[in-house]
Scaffold this motif. Structure first.
Motif, mmCIF file in Angstrom:
data_model
loop_
_atom_site.group_PDB
_atom_site.id
_atom_site.type_symbol
_atom_site.label_atom_id
_atom_site.label_comp_id
_atom_site.label_asym_id
_atom_site.label_seq_id
_atom_site.Cartn_x
_atom_site.Cartn_y
_atom_site.Cartn_z
ATOM 1 N N SER A 66 0.848 -1.193 0.000
ATOM 2 C CA SER A 66 0.000 0.000 0.000
ATOM 3 C C SER A 66 0.882 1.241 0.000
ATOM 4 O O SER A 66 2.090 1.171 0.224
ATOM 5 C CB SER A 66 -0.929 0.012 1.226
ATOM 6 N N TYR A 67 0.235 2.362 -0.243
ATOM 7 C CA TYR A 67 0.917 3.652 -0.281
ATOM 8 C C TYR A 67 0.531 4.487 0.930
ATOM 9 O O TYR A 67 -0.512 4.267 1.549
ATOM 10 C CB TYR A 67 0.540 4.418 -1.559
ATOM 11 N N THR A 68 1.380 5.449 1.262
ATOM 12 C CA THR A 68 1.044 6.351 2.356
ATOM 13 C C THR A 68 -0.186 7.169 1.971
ATOM 14 O O THR A 68 -0.454 7.422 0.792
ATOM 15 C CB THR A 68 2.208 7.294 2.689
ATOM 16 N N THR A 102 0.990 8.948 7.760
ATOM 17 C CA THR A 102 2.190 8.515 7.047
ATOM 18 C C THR A 102 3.215 7.979 8.041
ATOM 19 O O THR A 102 3.551 8.661 9.015
ATOM 20 C CB THR A 102 2.793 9.687 6.263
ATOM 21 N N PRO A 103 3.700 6.739 7.849
ATOM 22 C CA PRO A 103 4.681 6.175 8.781
ATOM 23 C C PRO A 103 5.927 7.038 8.897
ATOM 24 O O PRO A 103 6.334 7.701 7.942
ATOM 25 C CB PRO A 103 4.999 4.806 8.172
ATOM 26 N N LYS A 104 6.527 7.012 10.050
ATOM 27 C CA LYS A 104 7.739 7.783 10.304
ATOM 28 C C LYS A 104 8.821 7.416 9.307
ATOM 29 O O LYS A 104 9.082 6.246 9.045
ATOM 30 C CB LYS A 104 8.222 7.515 11.733
ATOM 31 N N GLY A 105 9.449 8.428 8.728
ATOM 32 C CA GLY A 105 10.531 8.208 7.776
ATOM 33 C C GLY A 105 10.075 8.124 6.332
ATOM 34 O O GLY A 105 10.918 8.105 5.429
ATOM 35 N N LEU A 106 8.755 8.069 6.098
ATOM 36 C CA LEU A 106 8.242 8.015 4.741
ATOM 37 C C LEU A 106 7.642 9.353 4.342
ATOM 38 O O LEU A 106 7.404 10.231 5.178
ATOM 39 C CB LEU A 106 7.203 6.898 4.607
ATOM 40 N N LEU A 123 5.512 4.288 -1.683
ATOM 41 C CA LEU A 123 5.153 2.883 -1.548
ATOM 42 C C LEU A 123 5.784 2.390 -0.243
ATOM 43 O O LEU A 123 6.976 2.581 -0.015
ATOM 44 C CB LEU A 123 5.683 2.074 -2.730
ATOM 45 N N ILE A 124 4.978 1.756 0.620
ATOM 46 C CA ILE A 124 5.435 1.458 1.974
ATOM 47 C C ILE A 124 6.358 0.247 2.038
ATOM 48 O O ILE A 124 7.288 0.195 2.832
ATOM 49 C CB ILE A 124 4.219 1.258 2.905
#
Length: 293
Positions: free
Chosen positions: A103-105, A129-133, A138-139
């Motif tokens: 999946s995408y942010t 949005t996950p940390k660092g992204l 694209l995760i």
């Protein structure tokens, strides 16, 4: 063909697994997999074939559902914990086949509208949005999970690309349309049961009848008229079960959904235990198993 449908009582002591499930009859247990699995004895199943809820892509409307964690690391930890129990209940020569998509942010969006072409796309929540992204990244969820499971003790034997020739169309204009998902093959031990003869594929060379199965599987998605909108195709499950088990063996699917694993087990004369959190989906699977398709 039939099924045994039962509700898991969390207030009772962990239930032992049914000792003898009639052939061509799947056992469906309605409950939270994180609690249900604790009731099974060690080394009960020969293989596990499953497709858990993907992170941040669906809202199944169940409190505490796996896949709805706000932090991707919590999702990974939840799955690692579940599959650690799966490893315990597998035979020493058992395997675990995991179908998982990426999946995408969300790009900061907090919800997602419905889409007539994609049932279940609408969501009342979106994970940050996950940390660092960055937005639109694209995760890499499948490989994050695969490496976490490898670190937890699983043998990561291969990645398989499930190519979907009839994939869902996308309206994006700044990247290719995604038309694949991953299937990972894990084993509990260094040596394990794998029937390569059962899953050979046709050879292009006319001098050869067949060849060892490759790691790219071209399999169409299958429409399903029921209300469950994340159904993996029977052919994908069929290959996994044929390679990983023999007639009469026990197969586990801890995220049973609409019951595809059970349908294929009935077809191939395996015993199947499915665990499903959503009682509505379990009843849908029950009806599907009765129809045998």
């Amino acid at each position: 063909m039939g099924q045994i449908l039962q509700l898991f009582d969390e207030e009772q002591a962990p239930r032992p697994a049914t000792k003898d499930i009639p052939r061509n009859q799947a056992e469906i247990i309605v409950g939270d997999v994180r609690k249900v699995l604790q009731g099974f004895p060690d080394s009960l199943f020969q293989t596990c074939v499953t497709s858990p809820p993907y992170w941040g892509l669906r809202d199944y409307g169940i409190e505490g559902q796996i896949g709805a964690e706000m932090d991707i690391q919590d999702y990974i930890r939840d799955l690692v914990s579940v599959f650690r129990e799966v490893r315990r209940v597998l035979s020493d020569d058992g395997t675990f086949w995991l179908n998982i998509g990426d999946s995408y942010t969300s790009g900061g969006r907090t919800w997602r509208d419905d889409d007539a072409k994609n049932k279940g796309r609408g969501m009342s929540y979106r994970a940050p949005t996950p940390k660092g992204l960055k937005p639109k990244d694209l995760i890499g969820v499948p490989w994050k999970i695969a490496f976490a499971l490898q670190e937890d003790g699983w043998f990561l034997r291969t990645d398989i690309i499930w190519n979907k020739p009839n994939c869902q169309p996308e309206s994006v204009k700044d990247r290719p349309t995604r038309s694949h998902e991953y299937v990972f093959l894990f084993s509990k031990s260094e040596k394990y049961y794998y029937d390569h003869e059962a899953v050979k594929e046709p050879a292009q060379d006319p001098k050869q009848k067949s060849k060892n199965r490759r790691t790219v599987w071209n399999i169409n998605t299958e429409p399903y008229p029921g209300s469950h909108f994340a159904v993996y195709p029977r052919q994908l499950v069929r290959i996994c079960i044929q390679a990983a088990s023999q007639k009469g063996d026990r197969v586990l699917d801890p995220f049973f959904g609409s019951g595809t694993t059970g349908v294929v087990c009935n077809e191939l004369n395996r015993q199947c235990t499915g665990i499903e959190l959503n009682e509505e989906y379990a009843e849908l699977a029950q009806q599907r198993l009765l129809l045998g398709k």
